[in-house]
Design an enzyme around this catalytic site. Structure first.
Site, PDB file in Angstrom:
ATOM      1  CE1 TYR A  13      -4.084   1.892   0.334  1.00 28.84           C
ATOM      2  CE2 TYR A  13      -3.020   3.005   2.167  1.00 28.84           C
ATOM      3  CZ  TYR A  13      -4.059   2.912   1.257  1.00 28.84           C
ATOM      4  OH  TYR A  13      -5.067   3.852   1.278  1.00 28.84           O
ATOM      5  CB  SER A  31       0.910  -5.709   2.597  1.00 30.06           C
ATOM      6  OG  SER A  31      -0.009  -4.867   3.237  1.00 30.06           O
ATOM      7  CD  GLN A  32      -2.104  -1.704  -2.748  1.00 25.84           C
ATOM      8  OE1 GLN A  32      -2.925  -0.874  -2.369  1.00 25.84           O
ATOM      9  NE2 GLN A  32      -1.044  -1.390  -3.489  1.00 25.84           N
ATOM     10  CG  ASP A  56      -0.600  -8.756   9.882  1.00 23.31           C
ATOM     11  OD1 ASP A  56      -0.565  -7.552  10.221  1.00 23.31           O
ATOM     12  OD2 ASP A  56      -0.503  -9.134   8.704  1.00 23.31           O
ATOM     13  CG  HIS A  80       1.703  -6.153   7.647  1.00 22.42           C
ATOM     14  ND1 HIS A  80       0.595  -6.882   7.275  1.00 22.42           N
ATOM     15  CD2 HIS A  80       1.929  -5.283   6.615  1.00 22.42           C
ATOM     16  CE1 HIS A  80       0.175  -6.472   6.086  1.00 22.42           C
ATOM     17  NE2 HIS A  80       0.972  -5.511   5.667  1.00 22.42           N
TER      18      HIS A  80
END
Lengths: 317, 300
Positions: A90, A173-174, A260, A289
């Site tokens: 992100y 993640s993203q 996370d 994360h």
């Protein structure tokens, strides 16, 4: 102390009746858009082993998308090469994937709209992207963002040095979410994918489980516009990785940190349950994360190599 | 062991930055953000003038209540985006998160390139982009420490090398968490990795073959090793695996330069564990309560 068994979590995500039709129509529009790819050599970031290019291509709504493309020099490893798409997190910058090219991949660091170098026409910012025009599926930011990542598949398929029967996608993640959406939307082309700490999965459940960015953007938005909850849920159901999961046919690796606080692991379990294709899930206790990357990086590399067979790794480079 | 020597005019170089800052009106603009405020704290968007002159940006979150509150400065990361202050920190501290020149929200007229920022103007200390970036951090620190809500309270700064340089040049910080190394012994570190951003240095030196000495001279001004003796507060230093670029042997000169103020934290590589350890240390230094996130750990 824990908050319970993540594996027992029940998602609130609903599958819209026209989910497939919505995305198939967008894919058809993208396919009808000429790619117009360009490559500009970047000698500063090239080496004796790897050539680096800045690339551009066209995507939905006439937006020009940037990326980095790194491929082995033919004198170092002769073509054809498997392709590896590196999709961004992100707030992170798109990867300049020189180290992957050194292993024998033709690697693309994708910069969907709004990322640096792809933000001249669309730039909702960070924070901002997650809730930008979230009131309608036709206006929501991720509608074209997902397609921009898919167009990178078209880009590598246009390259003569690429073996188009071996295309992988990987990110965290993203980037984990884009790995899943690209594998789902381009299940005709993707050979395998590795998704770390997948974001954009169980959006509203995740926002209720954390106050960490970026999901905190959702909490901030809902605090200001509480009356729009159902409207927002209706939009997000079209963009949730849990709903993309059944479309994925390629083998997938999913890595998750059980601590996370950014992308709650409950949502990753919901995701994996929704997948019908082959999937390997690795969970790392006490990891956040990072999704246990210190221990899982070697497995991610070997997983991709097993399916994509880059010559550099097979030659022990 | 070869360590980049401290330039003879090191003190004069940085004094000139301080003098330049002192001659510039920060011209503070404070904008309340309803969207980013919450039940515990109020968020402001701050715009300030730094050297150049250049307008920079910061998030400033102030807890509800009478205060005063401890202060926490988060220096910018290497990348175009810095997240707003975390919900947990905003309940306990006055938190400022800074965007230096070129980062989003401070990217007009100058937008930083990634990769590219690290080597911008690097062949001359006077043109090196980090001269201005450090000034941006100092300007942000001055503003945070001047806020009435933090008067008489302890203050901490958290981040990479910029956190150390800020604490060295603005002595109001009682605690520093130094969690990532870029400029520390950079000319020795870069050839040992292909990872960005240090790979930018390798690329620059390879592409401009006679530039290595000039680059080395410039980055010596921002090497935390040379700033460490000026840090007055306690310092928590993240220490990585032996043999790595954050390993105990490589960091030994740094720890010596910090002296008794430094405390090593050997990272576990478990993100949850490492976050909670750092949070507990900062909380103890600021007289606050820890906010561990691992208590929330889900069971597989």
């Amino acid at each position: 102390m824990t908050r319970g068994m993540a594996a027992d979590h029940v998602t609130s995500v609903r599958m819209p009746d026209d989910f497939d039709a919505f995305w198939d129509e967008l894919l058809a529009r993208a396919a009808a858009t000429p790619l117009n790819p360009t490559l500009e050599p970047i000698p500063l970031r090239s080496s004796d082993q790897v050539e680096t290019f800045e690339i551009h291509y066209d995507s939905l709504d006439g937006v020009r998308i940037a990326g980095w493309y790194c491929r082995p020099r033919a004198s170092y490893i002769p073509p054809p090469y498997p392709a590896l798409l590196q999709v961004p997190g992100y707030i992170s910058e798109p990867t300049l994937p020189k180290s992957w090219a050194k292993l024998g991949y033709a690697a693309v660091g994708v910069a969907p709209r709004g990322k640096l170098r792809s933000n001249a026409q669309f730039n909702p910012g960070y924070p901002g992207l997650l809730t930008h025009n979230i009131v309608d599926k036709e206006t929501y930011s991720y509608r074209a963002f997902y397609i921009d990542a898919c167009r990178a598949v078209d880009f590598v398929q246009s390259r003569p040095e690429v073996d188009a029967s071996r295309i992988g996608v990987q990110g965290g993640s993203q980037g984990g979410a884009l790995t899943l959406t690209t594998a789902a939307l381009r299940n005709d082309a993707i050979t395998c994918g590795a998704a770390g700490a997948p974001y954009l999965t169980g959006f509203m459940d995740a926002a209720s489980l954390t106050h960490s960015q970026p999901y905190e953007e959702m909490n901030e938005y809902m605090r200001l516009y509480p009356e729009r909850e159902e409207q927002v849920r209706r939009t997000l159901d079209y963009f949730d990785c849990i709903n993309f999961a059944p479309r994925i046919t390629a083998p997938m690796l999913v890595t998750v940190g059980l601590g996370d606080d950014v992308c709650p692991p409950e949502t990753a379990f919901d995701l994996v349950r929704a997948m019908s294709g082959p999937v390997e899930m690795i969970t790392s206790p006490r990891c956040g994360h990072d999704a246990g990357i210190y221990w899982t990086q070697s497995r991610i590399e070997s997983f991709l190599a097993e399916h994509l067979r880059p010559a550099g790794i097979e030659a022990g480079r | 062991m070869s360590i980049n020597p401290k330039p003879e005019d090191f003190g004069a170089y940085w004094q000139a930055v301080d003098d330049e800052l002192a001659g510039i009106d920060p011209a503070v603009e404070l904008e309340h953000s309803l969207l980013r405020s919450n039940e515990h704290s109020t968020m402001y968007f701050v715009r300030l003038t730094s050297v150049g002159p250049y307008r920079i940006f910061a998030y400033l979150s102030i807890p509800h209540g009478d205060g005063p509150f401890p202060a926490l400065l988060q220096t910018p990361r290497y990348g175009s985006v810095n997240n707003p202050p975390h919900f947990d920190d905003r309940q306990r501290f006055v938190v400022m998160t800074l965007m230096h020149r070129g980062q989003r929200l401070a990217d007009k007229p100058y937008a930083a390139a990634y990769p590219g920022l690290l080597t911008e103007g690097i062949e001359d200390p006077a043109t090196f982009i980090y001269r201005g970036i450090v000034a941006d951090c100092l300007r942000g620190a001055e503003y945070l420490l001047s806020r009435p809500e933090v008067e008489g309270q302890p203050a901490a700064v958290v981040g990479d090398d910029l956190a150390v340089l800020t604490a060295a040049r603005r002595p109001g910080f009682t605690a520093v968490h130094y969690n990532l190394f870029t400029f520390y012994r950079m000319m020795e570190a870069a050839p040992r990795t292909a990872a960005y951003p240090l790979e930018e240095i390798n690329e620059h030196v390879a592409f401009y073959p006679n530039s290595a000495d000039r680059v080395a001279r410039t980055v010596a001004y921002v090497d935390p090793l040379h700033h460490a003796p000026e840090v007055k507060g306690k310092v928590l230093v993240n220490v990585g695996d032996p043999g790595s670029l954050s390993g105990p042997e490589f960091l030994e000169p740094l720890m010596q330069a910090f002296g008794s103020r430094a405390e090593p934290y050997v990272v576990s590589h478990e993100g949850g564990t490492d976050h909670d350890a750092a949070d507990a240390w900062i909380a103890s230094q600021l007289g606050s309560v820890p906010k561990p996130r691992l208590w929330l750990e889900a069971m597989g």
